[in-house]
Design a protein around this motif. Structure first.
Motif, PDB file in Angstrom:
ATOM      1  N   LEU A  52     -12.763  15.115  22.619  1.00 43.20           N
ATOM      2  CA  LEU A  52     -13.269  14.070  21.690  1.00 43.20           C
ATOM      3  C   LEU A  52     -12.769  14.224  20.301  1.00 43.20           C
ATOM      4  N   SER A  53     -12.673  15.440  19.889  1.00 52.30           N
ATOM      5  CA  SER A  53     -12.211  15.797  18.519  1.00 52.30           C
ATOM      6  C   SER A  53     -10.815  15.261  18.436  1.00 52.30           C
ATOM      7  N   PHE A  54      -9.913  15.474  19.369  1.00 52.94           N
ATOM      8  CA  PHE A  54      -8.648  15.072  19.374  1.00 52.94           C
ATOM      9  C   PHE A  54      -8.317  13.638  19.178  1.00 52.94           C
ATOM     10  N   ILE A  55      -9.264  13.033  20.051  1.00 55.24           N
ATOM     11  CA  ILE A  55      -9.376  11.548  20.155  1.00 55.24           C
ATOM     12  C   ILE A  55      -9.802  11.109  18.465  1.00 55.24           C
ATOM     13  N   ALA A  56     -10.647  11.651  18.086  1.00 55.56           N
ATOM     14  CA  ALA A  56     -11.113  11.090  16.729  1.00 55.56           C
ATOM     15  C   ALA A  56     -10.000  11.440  15.468  1.00 55.56           C
ATOM     16  N   ARG A  57      -9.307  12.559  15.936  1.00 53.48           N
ATOM     17  CA  ARG A  57      -8.167  12.934  14.785  1.00 53.48           C
ATOM     18  C   ARG A  57      -7.150  11.869  15.171  1.00 53.48           C
ATOM     19  N   HIS A  58      -6.609  11.591  16.246  1.00 49.62           N
ATOM     20  CA  HIS A  58      -5.622  10.801  16.561  1.00 49.62           C
ATOM     21  C   HIS A  58      -5.767   9.265  15.933  1.00 49.62           C
ATOM     22  N   ILE A  59      -7.053   8.657  16.026  1.00 54.46           N
ATOM     23  CA  ILE A  59      -7.289   7.513  15.146  1.00 54.46           C
ATOM     24  C   ILE A  59      -7.344   7.574  13.646  1.00 54.46           C
ATOM     25  N   GLU A  60      -7.853   8.805  13.306  1.00 54.94           N
ATOM     26  CA  GLU A  60      -7.814   8.996  12.002  1.00 54.94           C
ATOM     27  C   GLU A  60      -6.456   9.112  11.430  1.00 54.94           C
ATOM     28  N   ARG A  61      -5.287   9.784  12.069  1.00 53.02           N
ATOM     29  CA  ARG A  61      -4.165   9.853  11.859  1.00 53.02           C
ATOM     30  C   ARG A  61      -3.298   8.608  11.781  1.00 53.02           C
ATOM     31  N   SER A  62      -3.558   7.869  12.632  1.00 53.95           N
ATOM     32  CA  SER A  62      -3.244   6.550  12.931  1.00 53.95           C
ATOM     33  C   SER A  62      -3.420   5.736  11.767  1.00 53.95           C
ATOM     34  N   ALA A  63      -4.698   5.719  11.290  1.00 53.43           N
ATOM     35  CA  ALA A  63      -5.007   4.919  10.153  1.00 53.43           C
ATOM     36  C   ALA A  63      -4.380   5.445   8.465  1.00 53.43           C
ATOM     37  N   ASP A  64      -4.189   6.962   8.757  1.00 54.72           N
ATOM     38  CA  ASP A  64      -3.211   7.218   7.641  1.00 54.72           C
ATOM     39  C   ASP A  64      -1.812   6.710   7.654  1.00 54.72           C
ATOM     40  N   HIS A  65      -1.293   6.478   8.810  1.00 54.94           N
ATOM     41  CA  HIS A  65       0.223   5.872   8.947  1.00 54.94           C
ATOM     42  C   HIS A  65       0.152   4.379   8.344  1.00 54.94           C
ATOM     43  N   ALA A  66      -1.047   3.998   8.767  1.00 50.41           N
ATOM     44  CA  ALA A  66      -0.995   2.351   8.258  1.00 50.41           C
ATOM     45  C   ALA A  66      -1.243   2.297   6.758  1.00 50.41           C
ATOM     46  N   THR A  67      -2.007   3.435   6.284  1.00 50.42           N
ATOM     47  CA  THR A  67      -1.928   3.591   4.581  1.00 50.42           C
ATOM     48  C   THR A  67      -0.484   3.843   3.994  1.00 50.42           C
ATOM     49  N   ASN A  68       0.468   4.792   4.863  1.00 42.12           N
ATOM     50  CA  ASN A  68       1.602   4.851   4.427  1.00 42.12           C
ATOM     51  C   ASN A  68       2.626   3.411   4.709  1.00 42.12           C
ATOM     52  N   ILE A  69       2.065   2.876   5.336  1.00 40.10           N
ATOM     53  CA  ILE A  69       3.027   1.498   5.454  1.00 40.10           C
ATOM     54  C   ILE A  69       2.458   0.870   4.131  1.00 40.10           C
ATOM     55  N   ALA A  70       1.275   0.402   3.865  1.00 40.14           N
ATOM     56  CA  ALA A  70       0.787  -0.023   2.634  1.00 40.14           C
ATOM     57  C   ALA A  70       1.643   0.550   1.244  1.00 40.14           C
ATOM     58  N   GLU A  71       1.947   1.801   1.140  1.00 35.67           N
ATOM     59  CA  GLU A  71       2.504   2.651   0.171  1.00 35.67           C
ATOM     60  C   GLU A  71       3.970   2.076   0.156  1.00 35.67           C
ATOM     61  N   ASN A  72       4.561   1.898   1.138  1.00 38.79           N
ATOM     62  CA  ASN A  72       5.786   1.650   1.284  1.00 38.79           C
ATOM     63  C   ASN A  72       5.812  -0.077   0.565  1.00 38.79           C
ATOM     64  N   ILE A  73       5.058  -0.574   1.187  1.00 33.87           N
ATOM     65  CA  ILE A  73       4.912  -2.105   0.747  1.00 33.87           C
ATOM     66  C   ILE A  73       4.955  -2.258  -0.797  1.00 33.87           C
ATOM     67  N   TYR A  74       4.002  -1.486  -1.365  1.00 38.22           N
ATOM     68  CA  TYR A  74       3.940  -1.387  -2.999  1.00 38.22           C
ATOM     69  C   TYR A  74       5.219  -1.044  -3.548  1.00 38.22           C
TER      70      TYR A  74
END
Length: 216
Positions: free
Chosen positions: A182-204
């Motif tokens: 369950l910790s791994f699943i939570a971490r995978h979701i959290e890291r996925s959100a970080d990658h979405a944020t990376n995309i936002a940074e690249n758009i900027y």
């Protein structure tokens, strides 16, 4: 003029391929979370089998982008569009990989009753999917305002992740196997959100020509 129009068409094609990759990632993440929530191992295995589609499309995007650079020798904003496209493809493909990781964790969990309520994990997943969709919208529209909103959504995911981990840490060590998965699943979701944020940074960077750290 004809050459420029053809180049614009090719840039649109690159954008279309990225949207297609984002849809594959979204499908992988949604199917994986559903497999986890419903303990559907057949669905989880399907996520693993379908992952090759995202891998192949990312390679196709990279090859297409490099061909554009070699063929058109673009400068300034056009070059940024292509370079950012390559970076975004890498982030989206990584999100698809996290879908695979969630599917694997759901299989390892087996059919045992979940030891915690899944509310926080569900909210994390929903926000992360919205971040992915919004990041692609921001890319298509080259909208830095949408990009900045994504960073605020990431803060909410981080908060929910912290809450989820606190709950898991209070569980008995007898449930170590389930706690870890369950910790791994939570971490995978959290890291996925970080990658979405990376995309936002690249758009900027694409729009403004300079980098902005949205993960602060």
């Amino acid at each position: 003029m004809i050459v420029r129009e053809k180049f614009e068409d090719e840039l649109h094609e690159l954008s279309d391929k990225l949207v297609m990759l984002a849809k594959l990632a979204e499908q992988a993440l949604n199917k994986a979370f559903t497999a986890f929530e419903t303990q559907d191992h057949e669905l989880a295995l399907r996520v693993l089998e379908e992952d090759e589609q995202a891998n192949m499309l990312e390679e196709e995007i990279n090859d297409f982008a490099l061909l554009l650079i070699a063929k058109q020798q673009p400068v300034a904003i056009d070059l940024r569009r292509i370079i950012v496209g390559i970076k975004i493809a890498a982030d989206i493909e990584r999100m698809a990989d996290y879908g695979v990781n969630i599917a694997k964790a759901s299989i390892r969990l087996g059919k045992n009753h979940h030891i915690i309520a899944l509310d926080d994990l569900k909210k994390m997943h929903q926000i992360m999917i919205e971040m992915l969709n919004q990041s692609i919208n921001a890319y298509a529209e080259e909208d830095v305002h949408i990009a900045k909103k994504i960073a605020k959504m990431d803060d909410e995911v981080d908060h929910l992740y912290g809450q989820c981990m606190k709950v898991l840490l209070r569980e008995s060590s007898e449930n170590f196997q389930q706690i870890s998965q369950l910790s791994f699943i939570a971490r995978h979701i959290e890291r996925s959100a970080d990658h979405a944020t990376n995309i936002a940074e690249n758009i900027y960077y694409l729009v403004r020509g300079r980098h902005l750290d949205l993960n602060k």
